[in-house]
Scaffold this motif. Sequence first.
Motif, short mmCIF file in Angstrom:
data_model
loop_
_atom_site.label_atom_id
_atom_site.label_comp_id
_atom_site.label_asym_id
_atom_site.label_seq_id
_atom_site.Cartn_x
_atom_site.Cartn_y
_atom_site.Cartn_z
N PHE A 1 0.72 -1.15 0.06
CA PHE A 1 -0.10 0.11 0.08
C PHE A 1 0.99 1.20 -0.09
CE2 PHE A 1 0.79 -0.90 4.47
CZ PHE A 1 1.13 -0.08 5.21
N GLU A 2 0.12 2.51 -0.13
CA GLU A 2 0.97 3.67 -0.55
C GLU A 2 0.72 4.37 0.86
OE1 GLU A 2 0.00 7.50 -2.96
OE2 GLU A 2 1.36 6.08 -4.05
N THR A 3 1.87 5.01 1.41
CA THR A 3 1.66 5.82 2.45
C THR A 3 2.28 7.09 2.59
OG1 THR A 3 1.40 5.90 5.10
CG2 THR A 3 3.24 4.63 3.87
N ASP A 4 2.43 8.07 3.40
CA ASP A 4 3.20 9.20 3.34
C ASP A 4 4.63 9.05 4.27
OD1 ASP A 4 2.70 9.43 6.23
OD2 ASP A 4 1.02 11.00 6.00
N LEU A 5 5.29 9.76 4.12
CA LEU A 5 6.68 9.58 4.74
C LEU A 5 6.56 9.46 6.31
CD1 LEU A 5 9.06 11.81 2.58
CD2 LEU A 5 8.51 9.26 2.47
#
Length: 240
Positions: A126-130
């Motif tokens: 999945f994609e997430t922020d830093l």
Amino acid sequence: MLLRLPESVSEAQECIAEGAVPVGGATLVWAGWQRDGFPAQAMSLRNVPEANVIGRGTLGGAVVLNRIDDRVPEVLRQAAANVGTGAVRRTATVGGNIVGSTLRCLLPAALVLGARATVLERDSVFETDLAELLAKQHLLLSLHWRDPVVSSYRKLAADAGGPPPLVVAAALHSDTDGADRLHVAVRDGYDVLSDSVPCAAGTDETIDRLGDTTVGTLHATAWAIVRQHIGELLARPRGR
């Protein structure tokens, strides 16, 4: 210790499920393992295609730093080129530097690019922020960003064994409405401050706006360096 080298995301997930410890270039963990004992299994993503991509707007977590070239923006390229020695850059990875290192030399560059992370877990990708990437110590599969109009990077000289040198990263982005926005990140010691401001008509006014953000809370010496760096960036011809 058994080092496992999966060749796909699904194989990597199987390794995680079976207890393999993710390792990048092992530049940070090797000494600890020698002292405390080696895990039964370790896993490297160096044969997983998604973790080794280098291209416009994307960089794999298993890419070693000396492979980072002009396919990525200047700020990220220069950040990688200024990490450690040539020997370190031949083995250290993007994921190991950002997630596993206390210095996180690439983090300011990734922040000003507005990068997001694709991460790998045993049962999902999945994609997430830093911020979440660092807080939860996810396994980084790749970074993704929208290329800036122009970017730049500066790392001050420092004595070996001393405190981490000041790092300034900056990027100018064009918003969807055509307006420019300045993004700045500064590593001061082990702390990283970052913020962004809309660009004003003049350089001084843009810097004054930045002074009203968290970046403006830096001590006087660091703030003077940031001001100079931003002035030079905004005076440059537009490119990557």
